[in-house]
Design a protein around this motif. Structure first.
Motif, PDB file in Angstrom:
ATOM      1  N   ARG A  87      -3.678   1.269  -9.366  1.00  0.00           N
ATOM      2  CA  ARG A  87      -2.572   1.978  -9.983  1.00  0.00           C
ATOM      3  C   ARG A  87      -1.379   2.068  -9.037  1.00  0.00           C
ATOM      4  NH1 ARG A  87      -7.050   4.917  -8.598  1.00  0.00           N
ATOM      5  NH2 ARG A  87      -6.758   6.682  -7.211  1.00  0.00           N
ATOM      6  N   THR A  88      -0.249   2.422  -9.620  1.00  0.00           N
ATOM      7  CA  THR A  88       0.935   2.692  -8.815  1.00  0.00           C
ATOM      8  C   THR A  88       0.795   4.071  -8.185  1.00  0.00           C
ATOM      9  OG1 THR A  88       2.180   3.829 -10.554  1.00  0.00           O
ATOM     10  CG2 THR A  88       2.390   1.416 -10.462  1.00  0.00           C
ATOM     11  N   HIS A  89       1.675   4.386  -7.267  1.00  0.00           N
ATOM     12  CA  HIS A  89       1.852   5.757  -6.806  1.00  0.00           C
ATOM     13  C   HIS A  89       2.770   6.451  -7.829  1.00  0.00           C
ATOM     14  CE1 HIS A  89       0.923   4.912  -2.270  1.00  0.00           C
ATOM     15  NE2 HIS A  89      -0.013   4.467  -3.086  1.00  0.00           N
ATOM     16  N   TRP A  90       2.913   7.747  -7.712  1.00  0.00           N
ATOM     17  CA  TRP A  90       3.890   8.465  -8.514  1.00  0.00           C
ATOM     18  C   TRP A  90       5.262   7.884  -8.208  1.00  0.00           C
ATOM     19  CZ3 TRP A  90       2.685  11.613 -12.354  1.00  0.00           C
ATOM     20  CH2 TRP A  90       1.450  12.266 -12.336  1.00  0.00           C
ATOM     21  N   HIS A  91       6.100   7.753  -9.212  1.00  0.00           N
ATOM     22  CA  HIS A  91       7.454   7.248  -9.010  1.00  0.00           C
ATOM     23  C   HIS A  91       8.316   7.558 -10.232  1.00  0.00           C
ATOM     24  CE1 HIS A  91       5.432   4.001 -11.207  1.00  0.00           C
ATOM     25  NE2 HIS A  91       6.628   3.568 -11.581  1.00  0.00           N
ATOM     26  N   SER A  92       9.609   7.303 -10.107  1.00  0.00           N
ATOM     27  CA  SER A  92      10.544   7.433 -11.225  1.00  0.00           C
ATOM     28  C   SER A  92      11.589   6.326 -11.115  1.00  0.00           C
ATOM     29  CB  SER A  92      11.217   8.813 -11.224  1.00  0.00           C
ATOM     30  OG  SER A  92      12.041   8.951 -10.083  1.00  0.00           O
ATOM     31  N   HIS A  93      12.331   6.152 -12.198  1.00  0.00           N
ATOM     32  CA  HIS A  93      13.362   5.110 -12.244  1.00  0.00           C
ATOM     33  C   HIS A  93      14.675   5.723 -12.705  1.00  0.00           C
ATOM     34  CE1 HIS A  93      10.257   2.036 -11.821  1.00  0.00           C
ATOM     35  NE2 HIS A  93       9.536   2.792 -12.639  1.00  0.00           N
ATOM     36  N   PRO A  94      15.789   5.407 -12.035  1.00  0.00           N
ATOM     37  CA  PRO A  94      17.059   6.033 -12.384  1.00  0.00           C
ATOM     38  C   PRO A  94      17.540   5.703 -13.801  1.00  0.00           C
ATOM     39  CG  PRO A  94      17.439   4.253 -10.818  1.00  0.00           C
ATOM     40  CD  PRO A  94      15.952   4.446 -10.922  1.00  0.00           C
ATOM     41  N   LEU A  95      17.147   4.542 -14.322  1.00  0.00           N
ATOM     42  CA  LEU A  95      17.569   4.139 -15.666  1.00  0.00           C
ATOM     43  C   LEU A  95      16.381   3.935 -16.602  1.00  0.00           C
ATOM     44  CD1 LEU A  95      20.437   1.688 -14.652  1.00  0.00           C
ATOM     45  CD2 LEU A  95      20.622   4.073 -15.415  1.00  0.00           C
ATOM     46  N   ALA A 107      13.846   2.287  -8.184  1.00  0.00           N
ATOM     47  CA  ALA A 107      12.764   3.280  -8.241  1.00  0.00           C
ATOM     48  C   ALA A 107      12.811   4.204  -7.030  1.00  0.00           C
ATOM     49  CB  ALA A 107      11.408   2.588  -8.292  1.00  0.00           C
ATOM     50  N   THR A 108      12.311   5.410  -7.255  1.00  0.00           N
ATOM     51  CA  THR A 108      12.041   6.351  -6.174  1.00  0.00           C
ATOM     52  C   THR A 108      10.536   6.489  -6.091  1.00  0.00           C
ATOM     53  OG1 THR A 108      14.105   7.549  -6.558  1.00  0.00           O
ATOM     54  CG2 THR A 108      12.351   8.727  -5.354  1.00  0.00           C
ATOM     55  N   TRP A 109       9.958   6.048  -4.973  1.00  0.00           N
ATOM     56  CA  TRP A 109       8.508   6.059  -4.797  1.00  0.00           C
ATOM     57  C   TRP A 109       8.071   7.350  -4.121  1.00  0.00           C
ATOM     58  CZ3 TRP A 109       5.416   2.789  -7.215  1.00  0.00           C
ATOM     59  CH2 TRP A 109       6.001   1.635  -7.750  1.00  0.00           C
ATOM     60  N   LEU A 110       6.970   7.900  -4.632  1.00  0.00           N
ATOM     61  CA  LEU A 110       6.456   9.181  -4.164  1.00  0.00           C
ATOM     62  C   LEU A 110       5.029   9.013  -3.652  1.00  0.00           C
ATOM     63  CD1 LEU A 110       7.945  11.056  -7.227  1.00  0.00           C
ATOM     64  CD2 LEU A 110       8.873  11.054  -4.895  1.00  0.00           C
ATOM     65  N   GLU A 111       4.262  10.085  -3.667  1.00  0.00           N
ATOM     66  CA  GLU A 111       2.914  10.082  -3.092  1.00  0.00           C
ATOM     67  C   GLU A 111       1.903   9.343  -3.980  1.00  0.00           C
ATOM     68  OE1 GLU A 111       2.736  13.633  -5.868  1.00  0.00           O
ATOM     69  OE2 GLU A 111       4.280  12.634  -4.675  1.00  0.00           O
ATOM     70  N   THR A 139       0.803  -1.223   0.000  1.00  0.00           N
ATOM     71  CA  THR A 139       0.000   0.000   0.000  1.00  0.00           C
ATOM     72  C   THR A 139       0.840   1.279   0.000  1.00  0.00           C
ATOM     73  OG1 THR A 139      -0.212  -0.066   2.408  1.00  0.00           O
ATOM     74  CG2 THR A 139      -1.966  -1.110   1.116  1.00  0.00           C
ATOM     75  N   ASP A 140       2.138   1.172   0.260  1.00  0.00           N
ATOM     76  CA  ASP A 140       2.985   2.361   0.179  1.00  0.00           C
ATOM     77  C   ASP A 140       3.483   2.613  -1.250  1.00  0.00           C
ATOM     78  OD1 ASP A 140       4.702   0.140   0.230  1.00  0.00           O
ATOM     79  OD2 ASP A 140       6.273   1.225   1.296  1.00  0.00           O
ATOM     80  N   LYS A 141       3.071   1.746  -2.207  1.00  0.00           N
ATOM     81  CA  LYS A 141       3.473   1.906  -3.605  1.00  0.00           C
ATOM     82  C   LYS A 141       2.303   1.797  -4.583  1.00  0.00           C
ATOM     83  CE  LYS A 141       8.056   0.078  -2.662  1.00  0.00           C
ATOM     84  NZ  LYS A 141       8.972  -1.037  -2.818  1.00  0.00           N
ATOM     85  N   PHE A 142       1.169   1.243  -4.100  1.00  0.00           N
ATOM     86  CA  PHE A 142       0.029   0.980  -4.981  1.00  0.00           C
ATOM     87  C   PHE A 142      -1.286   1.381  -4.324  1.00  0.00           C
ATOM     88  CE2 PHE A 142       3.325  -2.064  -6.080  1.00  0.00           C
ATOM     89  CZ  PHE A 142       3.393  -1.951  -7.459  1.00  0.00           C
TER      90      PHE A 142
END
Length: 136
Positions: free
Chosen positions: A47-55, A116-120, A14-17
């Motif tokens: 859905r996922t939470h907002w996030h990004s990936h370094p690569l 990944a960097t997980w956000l809100e 639940t901290d990622k989806f």
């Protein structure tokens, strides 16, 4: 060569989806490889939470209808057979449309163990806007 046995299904944390999400690890990187892959199944509106990936990240939709959205409001409707790439550092989310299941294969490389960097969480407003943008 060896047969890669997928890991067991696990509930998306639940901290990622948001919603009903299940994951199966397909492949975990073994040095020198940096590739991790998972099959991710989303219930309607999950859905996922907002996030990004370094690569960066590659998503290949295998079933259903899905959404991939970025902070600037760009939204892609994914159908079975579609592949979407998000570049390194781009904040985004992905998941099922409000009235369909969606399954995708997620491919991501790790950088020093970081994938990944997980956000809100994605707000209901942002989620509904993405659904509306793809169903007009």
């Amino acid at each position: 060569m060896r047969l890669a046995i997928p890991g067991p299904s696990t509930k998306g944390p639940t901290d990622k989806f948001t919603g009903d999400v299940h994951l199966n690890t397909v492949h975990s990187a073994e040095n020198p490889s940096r590739l991790n892959s998972a099959m991710v199944r989303f219930g309607p509106a999950a859905r996922t939470h907002w996030h990004s990936h370094p690569l960066g990240q590659t998503l290949h939709c295998t079933d259903g209808l899905g959404l991939v959205a970025t902070r600037d409001g760009n939204v892609i409707l994914m159908r079975a057979g579609d592949t979407v790439y998000t570049p390194p550092g781009e904040e985004h989310w992905h998941g099922a449309t409000q009235d369909s299941l969606m399954c995708h294969l997620a491919l991501v490389e790790h950088e020093d163990g970081h994938t990944a960097t997980w956000l809100e969480p994605v707000s209901e407003h942002d989620y509904q806007a993405a659904n509306t943008a793809t169903h007009e």
